[in-house]
Design a protein around this motif. Structure first.
Motif, PDB file in Angstrom:
ATOM      1  N   CYS A  47       0.821  -1.221   0.000  1.00 59.39           N
ATOM      2  CA  CYS A  47       0.000   0.000   0.000  1.00 59.39           C
ATOM      3  C   CYS A  47       0.852   1.267   0.000  1.00 59.39           C
ATOM      4  O   CYS A  47       0.312   2.372  -0.036  1.00 59.39           O
ATOM      5  N   ASP A  78      -3.259  -2.679  -5.512  1.00 62.08           N
ATOM      6  CA  ASP A  78      -4.224  -2.217  -4.503  1.00 62.08           C
ATOM      7  C   ASP A  78      -3.838  -0.841  -3.938  1.00 62.08           C
ATOM      8  O   ASP A  78      -2.710  -0.380  -4.113  1.00 62.08           O
ATOM      9  N   CYS A  79      -4.799  -0.226  -3.247  1.00 62.83           N
ATOM     10  CA  CYS A  79      -4.572   0.970  -2.426  1.00 62.83           C
ATOM     11  C   CYS A  79      -4.413   2.270  -3.225  1.00 62.83           C
ATOM     12  O   CYS A  79      -3.834   3.233  -2.724  1.00 62.83           O
ATOM     13  N   GLU A  82      -9.431   6.277  -2.624  1.00 60.57           N
ATOM     14  CA  GLU A  82      -9.951   6.693  -1.319  1.00 60.57           C
ATOM     15  C   GLU A  82     -10.791   5.545  -0.756  1.00 60.57           C
ATOM     16  O   GLU A  82     -11.232   4.668  -1.500  1.00 60.57           O
ATOM     17  N   LYS A  83     -11.045   5.591   0.529  1.00 59.64           N
ATOM     18  CA  LYS A  83     -11.813   4.501   1.134  1.00 59.64           C
ATOM     19  C   LYS A  83     -13.293   4.537   0.737  1.00 59.64           C
ATOM     20  O   LYS A  83     -13.985   3.523   0.819  1.00 59.64           O
ATOM     21  N   ASN A  84     -13.776   5.726   0.343  1.00 56.80           N
ATOM     22  CA  ASN A  84     -15.196   5.837  -0.007  1.00 56.80           C
ATOM     23  C   ASN A  84     -15.379   6.309  -1.443  1.00 56.80           C
ATOM     24  O   ASN A  84     -14.562   7.076  -1.966  1.00 56.80           O
ATOM     25  N   SER A  94      -6.940   8.187  -4.784  1.00 56.72           N
ATOM     26  CA  SER A  94      -6.420   8.715  -3.522  1.00 56.72           C
ATOM     27  C   SER A  94      -5.739  10.070  -3.757  1.00 56.72           C
ATOM     28  O   SER A  94      -4.798  10.181  -4.552  1.00 56.72           O
ATOM     29  N   TYR A 122     -14.781  -5.406  -0.617  1.00 61.30           N
ATOM     30  CA  TYR A 122     -13.663  -4.459  -0.642  1.00 61.30           C
ATOM     31  C   TYR A 122     -12.416  -5.228  -1.083  1.00 61.30           C
ATOM     32  O   TYR A 122     -12.403  -6.457  -1.113  1.00 61.30           O
ATOM     33  N   HIS A 126      -8.785  -3.547   1.818  1.00 62.94           N
ATOM     34  CA  HIS A 126      -9.970  -2.832   2.315  1.00 62.94           C
ATOM     35  C   HIS A 126     -10.242  -1.498   1.622  1.00 62.94           C
ATOM     36  O   HIS A 126     -10.592  -0.509   2.263  1.00 62.94           O
ATOM     37  N   TYR A 127     -10.066  -1.479   0.306  1.00 68.21           N
ATOM     38  CA  TYR A 127     -10.433  -0.299  -0.483  1.00 68.21           C
ATOM     39  C   TYR A 127     -11.655  -0.644  -1.339  1.00 68.21           C
ATOM     40  O   TYR A 127     -11.963  -1.827  -1.532  1.00 68.21           O
ATOM     41  N   PRO A 128     -12.332   0.388  -1.897  1.00 64.49           N
ATOM     42  CA  PRO A 128     -13.575   0.088  -2.620  1.00 64.49           C
ATOM     43  C   PRO A 128     -13.343  -0.704  -3.894  1.00 64.49           C
ATOM     44  O   PRO A 128     -12.273  -0.643  -4.503  1.00 64.49           O
TER      45      PRO A 128
END
Ligand code: GLA
Length: 445
Positions: A47, A78-79, A82-84, A94, A122, A126-128
């Motif tokens: 990440c 990955d990563c 943004e988380k949302n 991001s 996810y 744990h990203y969208p």
């Protein structure tokens, strides 16, 4: 509510229609006929990616001469998000890691290429992702990735709502993203996104994934240890038949550099050569998972072996090498520390042989040429060594590779050099099958 029902009904209707007409052949839609060659951020950065790191590695592909031997894809794993999602439902790049935005990045790097998604709730970090529900975001996400300038989509398998997915069957699970990609290509007139499936071999993707994408991971994540490399070779030795043009067993990153890859417990020079040779000749995508700013000259030269790369990128013959003899195991025995040792396959320029010494000491490796199905009896073959880059004379009936180092590899290209000389020995190389028309075995059998 009325329009919701209508939408749901029409999605179900198109789903039913699609299900009745599954595509059974490889996706010969013009993209990724050959294994993809390039770079992937995950094993080097996890990440910890950034715009600067990706750009720097892209430039290093050029300055190190890797682009010129074929490594043209720069894949962000990955990563990157943004988380949302945004209020309108889009994945958002991001701001901290990619402050100039994805288009700026893809504009700067021609053929920069990948965006990563996942078919669960996810990503593995744990990203969208592109969730798998009836009200799908597949079309929206595929379009966003293409609008961002990417041309390759890795579709991962973390956080799966298992029974909800399996209720649709494995075909249903992946059909939506494949259909979204095909529709997008049709709507925009652009080439379809290359789809790289990543469910780690859990559901035997070699049986069905070529309907949907151009590659499918066959195993879990690699780490740079000899045990990880032999285990992946062993698992793939049983499914070599699945790779051909437009559809490839993906053996995971090429982490050729012992000093820089994550999860590394150390590999030797010989092991790094074996790793690269097996991945290339088994027609895996070759995605470098090493931090290029710290790559050693030794490992750079391994990754740049053009005679090996030429087999991986053979435009005429798409098939993989396969074992013709397991060696220290009985044939067809699964052994993750001592996989098959004697392999051969076709290429546009001749028969390829790969010998892997799985022992931890040097060994002579001997085989009769006609153990390979691609060799003709009664012929002699010119031998090219794809690592020493030398022509090593002519092989008649058999070949011995002397003192192959511990965990080392020999890669040979044999080309037909005409009838064997008359003095080559008994009438047949394999005497126990050599029958005279009078019903007696050949002398010496
Ligand atoms: C899974 C995949 C890896 C990588 C990570 C990212 O583990 O197998 O290749 O994409 O997810 O989180």
């Amino acid at each position: 509510m009325g329009s919701f029902v209508l939408l749901l009904a029409s999605i179900l209707a198109s789903w039913t229609l699609l299900s009745r007409e599954p595509r059974v052949h490889a996706l010969e839609d013009g993209v990724a006929k050959l294994p993809v060659l390039g770079y992937n951020t995950w094993n080097a950065y996890g990440c910890g990616i950034s715009e600067a790191a990706v750009l720097s590695d892209a430039h290093m592909l050029v300055s190190l001469g890797l682009r010129d031997v074929g490594y043209t894809h720069v894949n962000i794993d990955d990563c990157y998000a943004e988380k949302n999602r945004s209020a309108s439902g889009d994945i958002v790049a991001s701001a901290a890691r990619f402050p100039s935005g994805m288009n700026n990045l893809t504009d700067q790097i021609h053929a920069l290429n990948m965006c990563y998604s996942d078919s669960g709730w996810y990503t593995c970090a744990h990203y969208p992702v592109t969730p798998h529900s009836f009200l799908t975001l597949h079309d929206r996400d595929a379009k966003l990735f293409q609008d961002w300038g990417f041309d390759y989509l890795k579709f991962d398998n973390c956080a799966i709502p298992y029974d909800d997915i399996i209720r649709q069957g494995i075909v249903g699970k992946y059909e939506r993203i494949a259909t979204a990609i095909a529709q997008l290509a049709q709507d925009t007139g652009k080439p379809p996104l290359i789809l790289s499936l990543c469910e780690w071999g859990n559901e035997q993707p070699w049986l069905w994934a070529k309907r949907f994408g151009q590659s499918w991971r066959t195993t879990g994540d690699i780490n740079t240890s000899w045990g990880s490399i032999t285990s992946i070779i062993n698992q793939n030795s049983f499914i070599t038949w699945a790779s051909d043009f437009f559809g490839h067993n993906d053996m995971d990153m090429v982490c050729a550099d012992p000093s820089t890859s994550s999860g590394n417990s150390g590999i030797t020079h010989e092991e790094a050569k074996t790793h690269f040779t097996a991945w290339a000749l088994m027609k895996s995508p070759l995605l470098i998972g090493t931090n290029l700013s710290a790559i050693s000259q030794d490992n750079l030269s391994i990754l740049k072996n053009q005679e090996i790369l030429a087999i991986n990128q053979d435009p005429v013959v798409g098939t993989s090498v396969s074992p013709f003899r397991w060696g220290i195991n009985p044939n067809w025995v699964s052994n993750s520390t001592h996989p098959a040792q004697y392999w051969s396959g076709e290429s546009q320029n001749g028969t390829v042989f790969m010998l892997i010494n799985t022992l931890s000491k040097p060994a002579d490796m001997f085989f009769s040429l006609t153990e390979s199905p691609w060799i003709r009896a009664g012929r002699q073959y010119a031998v090219r060594d794809l690592w020493t880059h030398t022509d090593n004379g002519t092989a008649i009936r058999n070949f011995t590779a002397k003192a192959v180092p511990a965990h080392g590899v020999v890669a040979l290209l044999l080309t037909d050099a005409g009838d064997e000389p008359p003095s080559s020995g008994p009438p047949c190389a394999v005497l126990q099958w050599c029958m005279d028309k009078n019903g007696t075995l050949a002398p010496g059998a």
